[in-house]
Write a protein that holds these residues in place. Structure first.
Motif, mmCIF file in Angstrom:
data_model
loop_
_atom_site.group_PDB
_atom_site.id
_atom_site.type_symbol
_atom_site.label_atom_id
_atom_site.label_comp_id
_atom_site.label_asym_id
_atom_site.label_seq_id
_atom_site.Cartn_x
_atom_site.Cartn_y
_atom_site.Cartn_z
ATOM 1 N N ARG A 182 75.935 44.169 44.494
ATOM 2 C CA ARG A 182 75.795 44.719 43.202
ATOM 3 C C ARG A 182 74.077 44.448 43.019
ATOM 4 O O ARG A 182 73.630 43.241 43.094
ATOM 5 C CB ARG A 182 76.287 43.954 42.071
ATOM 6 N N VAL A 183 73.215 45.509 42.929
ATOM 7 C CA VAL A 183 72.047 45.367 42.468
ATOM 8 C C VAL A 183 71.875 45.344 41.026
ATOM 9 O O VAL A 183 71.957 46.205 40.308
ATOM 10 C CB VAL A 183 71.287 46.541 42.995
ATOM 11 N N GLU A 184 71.166 44.383 40.454
ATOM 12 C CA GLU A 184 70.593 44.240 39.003
ATOM 13 C C GLU A 184 69.121 44.553 38.890
ATOM 14 O O GLU A 184 68.603 44.008 39.730
ATOM 15 C CB GLU A 184 71.200 42.924 38.423
ATOM 16 N N GLY A 185 68.761 44.862 37.843
ATOM 17 C CA GLY A 185 67.523 44.858 37.229
ATOM 18 C C GLY A 185 66.785 46.196 37.433
ATOM 19 O O GLY A 185 67.347 46.923 37.946
ATOM 20 N N ILE A 186 65.541 46.236 37.084
ATOM 21 C CA ILE A 186 64.844 47.381 36.981
ATOM 22 C C ILE A 186 63.685 47.537 38.105
ATOM 23 O O ILE A 186 63.065 48.436 38.259
ATOM 24 C CB ILE A 186 64.075 47.849 35.510
ATOM 25 N N SER A 187 63.595 46.569 38.928
ATOM 26 C CA SER A 187 62.236 46.239 39.854
ATOM 27 C C SER A 187 62.501 47.657 41.069
ATOM 28 O O SER A 187 61.341 47.640 41.652
ATOM 29 C CB SER A 187 62.386 44.721 40.625
ATOM 30 N N MET A 188 63.361 47.890 41.175
ATOM 31 C CA MET A 188 63.578 48.918 42.295
ATOM 32 C C MET A 188 63.768 50.365 41.784
ATOM 33 O O MET A 188 64.049 51.191 42.581
ATOM 34 C CB MET A 188 64.691 48.557 43.495
ATOM 35 N N GLN A 189 63.465 50.536 40.490
ATOM 36 C CA GLN A 189 63.601 51.799 40.112
ATOM 37 C C GLN A 189 62.368 52.689 40.576
ATOM 38 O O GLN A 189 61.321 52.088 40.711
ATOM 39 C CB GLN A 189 63.680 51.930 38.438
ATOM 40 N N PRO A 190 62.772 53.808 40.853
ATOM 41 C CA PRO A 190 63.945 55.003 40.733
ATOM 42 C C PRO A 190 64.780 54.764 42.024
ATOM 43 O O PRO A 190 65.850 55.431 41.613
ATOM 44 C CB PRO A 190 63.245 56.151 40.374
ATOM 45 N N SER A 191 64.534 54.220 42.797
ATOM 46 C CA SER A 191 65.429 54.070 44.040
ATOM 47 C C SER A 191 66.635 53.633 43.873
ATOM 48 O O SER A 191 68.015 54.244 44.240
ATOM 49 C CB SER A 191 64.737 53.364 45.413
ATOM 50 N N LEU A 192 66.686 52.423 43.161
ATOM 51 C CA LEU A 192 68.146 51.845 42.498
ATOM 52 C C LEU A 192 67.918 51.534 41.170
ATOM 53 O O LEU A 192 67.046 51.515 40.453
ATOM 54 C CB LEU A 192 68.052 50.534 43.459
ATOM 55 N N ASN A 193 69.325 51.684 40.698
ATOM 56 C CA ASN A 193 69.370 51.718 39.127
ATOM 57 C C ASN A 193 68.556 52.539 38.479
ATOM 58 O O ASN A 193 68.072 52.089 37.570
ATOM 59 C CB ASN A 193 69.224 50.281 38.848
ATOM 60 N N PRO A 194 68.544 53.901 38.805
ATOM 61 C CA PRO A 194 67.548 54.746 38.170
ATOM 62 C C PRO A 194 68.020 54.906 36.601
ATOM 63 O O PRO A 194 67.156 55.069 35.852
ATOM 64 C CB PRO A 194 67.618 55.946 38.788
ATOM 65 N N ASN A 195 69.180 54.762 36.393
ATOM 66 C CA ASN A 195 69.561 54.710 34.816
ATOM 67 C C ASN A 195 70.125 53.398 34.408
ATOM 68 O O ASN A 195 71.000 52.894 34.930
ATOM 69 C CB ASN A 195 70.814 55.717 34.950
ATOM 70 N N CYS A 196 69.503 52.827 33.346
ATOM 71 C CA CYS A 196 69.619 51.483 32.989
ATOM 72 C C CYS A 196 71.101 51.243 32.597
ATOM 73 O O CYS A 196 71.403 50.071 32.171
ATOM 74 C CB CYS A 196 68.850 51.106 31.762
ATOM 75 N N ASP A 197 71.862 52.374 32.164
ATOM 76 C CA ASP A 197 73.188 52.413 31.854
ATOM 77 C C ASP A 197 74.400 51.653 32.876
ATOM 78 O O ASP A 197 75.413 51.451 32.471
ATOM 79 C CB ASP A 197 73.525 53.483 31.045
ATOM 80 N N GLU A 198 73.793 52.056 34.197
ATOM 81 C CA GLU A 198 74.862 51.556 35.219
ATOM 82 C C GLU A 198 74.050 50.959 36.442
ATOM 83 O O GLU A 198 72.878 51.177 36.370
ATOM 84 C CB GLU A 198 75.521 52.909 35.579
#
Length: 163
Positions: free
Chosen positions: A29-45
């Protein structure tokens, strides 16, 4: 007899499973916003990625790859970042103690894709490739995000001299 068969399967299955997870790979599981937009582009999931441990057994790490590594600040924490520079590259830093850094042998420069919202090499400097635990190769969950991860370095973050 049935209990003996189940026990034998478990005693055989656990070491095989541990060996596979330890040497081949696993889903994380990848948590956090540090890799946006590549990973977790939507903060809801959150995204779940396949971490390929087999791919780093020779420490062959390339620019643009997303890797999992042991945090140089907290050895109990694993972080996921993009490789921006490899040994010999000259990197223009973002707030590091020096404006330019030449990556030493056996090290690489890692950054989060969400510039300014990441604890990365701009905070702790080049990292030893010995801290790298796996390469992230695919997003495996949620289903609408299934994809191979691209090995692109964000614009403006390429090492000096590379186009």
């Amino acid at each position: 007899m049935k209990l003996r068969l189940i026990l034998r399967s478990v005693l055989f299955g656990i070491p095989v499973g541990i060996t596979l997870f330890d040497s081949v790979g696993y889903v994380a599981r990848v948590e956090g916003i540090s890799m946006q937009p590549s990973l977790n582009p939507n903060c809801d999931e959150v995204d779940y990625v396949f971490l390929n441990r087999w791919a780093v057994r020779t420490y062959n790490i390339g620019r643009g790859e997303i890797i999992s590594l042991i945090s140089p600040k907290d050895p109990d924490q694993k972080i996921i970042k993009r490789v921006v520079g490899i040994e010999g590259d000259v990197i223009k830093t973002l707030g590091y103690k020096k404006p330019y850094v030449t990556i030493p042998e056996g090290h690489c420069w890692v950054e989060g894709d969400h510039t300014g919202h990441s604890l990365d090499s701009n905070s702790f400097g080049p990292i030893s490739v010995g801290l790298v635990t796996a390469k992230a190769s695919h997003i495996v969950w949620p289903p609408h995000r299934w994809q191979n991860l691209k090995h692109d370095i964000p614009e403006g973050r390429k090492p000096l001299g590379l186009k």
